[in-house]
Motif scaffolding. Sequence first.
Motif, PDB file in Angstrom:
ATOM      1  N   SER A 149     -26.118   0.979 -29.647  1.00 58.43           N
ATOM      2  CA  SER A 149     -26.539   0.927 -30.911  1.00 58.43           C
ATOM      3  C   SER A 149     -27.807  -0.064 -31.288  1.00 58.43           C
ATOM      4  N   THR A 150     -28.834   0.366 -32.229  1.00 58.77           N
ATOM      5  CA  THR A 150     -29.723  -0.411 -32.333  1.00 58.77           C
ATOM      6  C   THR A 150     -29.792  -1.758 -32.835  1.00 58.77           C
ATOM      7  N   GLN A 182     -27.528   7.326 -31.155  1.00 61.83           N
ATOM      8  CA  GLN A 182     -26.711   6.252 -30.921  1.00 61.83           C
ATOM      9  C   GLN A 182     -25.404   6.814 -30.528  1.00 61.83           C
ATOM     10  N   ARG A 202     -22.630   1.439 -35.113  1.00 69.03           N
ATOM     11  CA  ARG A 202     -21.875   0.704 -35.817  1.00 69.03           C
ATOM     12  C   ARG A 202     -22.124   1.091 -37.356  1.00 69.03           C
ATOM     13  N   ARG A 260     -20.174  -0.222 -41.496  1.00 72.30           N
ATOM     14  CA  ARG A 260     -19.554  -1.492 -41.856  1.00 72.30           C
ATOM     15  C   ARG A 260     -17.964  -1.157 -41.706  1.00 72.30           C
ATOM     16  N   TRP A 294     -20.635   4.846 -36.469  1.00 73.03           N
ATOM     17  CA  TRP A 294     -21.642   5.479 -37.411  1.00 73.03           C
ATOM     18  C   TRP A 294     -22.308   6.660 -36.486  1.00 73.03           C
ATOM     19  N   LYS A 334     -22.813  10.200 -50.117  1.00 70.24           N
ATOM     20  CA  LYS A 334     -23.569   9.091 -49.395  1.00 70.24           C
ATOM     21  C   LYS A 334     -24.766   9.740 -48.486  1.00 70.24           C
TER      22      LYS A 334
HETATM   23  C1  BTN Z   1     -22.203   2.114 -43.131  1.00 71.85           C
HETATM   24  O1  BTN Z   1     -21.105   1.957 -42.778  1.00 71.85           O
HETATM   25  O2  BTN Z   1     -22.547   2.566 -44.265  1.00 71.85           O
HETATM   26  C2  BTN Z   1     -23.717   1.321 -42.343  1.00 71.85           C
HETATM   27  C3  BTN Z   1     -23.939   2.224 -41.605  1.00 71.85           C
HETATM   28  C4  BTN Z   1     -25.101   1.663 -40.530  1.00 71.85           C
HETATM   29  C5  BTN Z   1     -25.645   2.639 -39.623  1.00 71.85           C
HETATM   30  C6  BTN Z   1     -27.098   2.187 -38.986  1.00 71.85           C
HETATM   31  S1  BTN Z   1     -27.596   3.417 -37.965  1.00 71.85           S
HETATM   32  C7  BTN Z   1     -28.647   2.200 -37.258  1.00 71.85           C
HETATM   33  C8  BTN Z   1     -28.065   0.762 -37.260  1.00 71.85           C
HETATM   34  N1  BTN Z   1     -27.639   0.874 -35.908  1.00 71.85           N
HETATM   35  C9  BTN Z   1     -26.325   0.785 -35.804  1.00 71.85           C
HETATM   36  O3  BTN Z   1     -25.438   0.834 -35.024  1.00 71.85           O
HETATM   37  N2  BTN Z   1     -25.840   0.681 -37.248  1.00 71.85           N
HETATM   38  C10 BTN Z   1     -26.922   0.845 -38.097  1.00 71.85           C
END
Ligand code: BTN
Length: 242
Positions: free
Chosen positions: A17-18, A41, A45, A47, A52, A111
């Motif tokens: 994950s970034t 990734q 991650r 929300r 993701w 989305k």
């Molecule tokens: C959501 O659930 O809508 C939020 C998603 C956020 C995804 C981004 S991708 C780059 C960054 N690294 C992650 O692990 N998650 C965020």
Amino acid sequence: MTMAPRAPVVHLVSVDSTQRVAFALAAQGTPDGTVVIADVQDAGRGRRGRTWMAEPGESLLASIVCRPRLSPAAWPLLSLATAVAVAETLAELGVSPRVKWPNDVLARERKIAGILLESRIESEPVVAVGIGINVHQRAFPPDLGDRATSVWRETGRAPAVPVVLESLVVCFGAWRARLEGEGFTPVRERWRALSATLGAHVSVDGTNGVARDLDDDGALLVEDAGGLKRIVAGEVEHAARR
Ligand code: BTN
């Protein structure tokens, strides 16, 4: 006028994950504004503890290291400012974006981008602003059905991810600076103008009513039969516009 040096961009081919990398770099003292991007990734991650997912190279996957000049109570406002910045980035690419409270970005109610703010307070407060933008996807897995879209699906073309990133970094920097320098008012006005949520019938954590406004602390004001309710967190479902 002297220009502030650009913060580094750390490009990783593959990562869990970034967000994790952003916090690790912050702990090592990386400059404010450092951007971590990845082509793919394997533990992205989302929300509310979700994952993701994105196929390699299809999305912009970025985390921006911020040491906000804001009190922790105001950090949720940074997520609303980020939604505005992402929407403006998408508008530059020909998409017609709308924001959904608190910080999703939609096109035609689907989305197109997600935002995740995570914070750590160790020797100093750090916020990792995670942004995922669907750029090149021509189709989505059946479980997403017609709930997702991409720049390509909206416009029939899509620039290379680094081009999208360039615009995002500029828009994010501008809206973050406005929030830190001028307070929430300009962000709130822009968010209202871009909103898909205000005026919609919404359902959020047991409250069903019409979303009337964004309060001055970023809470959503929803009117139901009992009056105006303040929603400070939750997952909003949009129903028909009234
Ligand atoms: C959501 O659930 O809508 C939020 C998603 C956020 C995804 C981004 S991708 C780059 C960054 N690294 C992650 O692990 N998650 C965020």
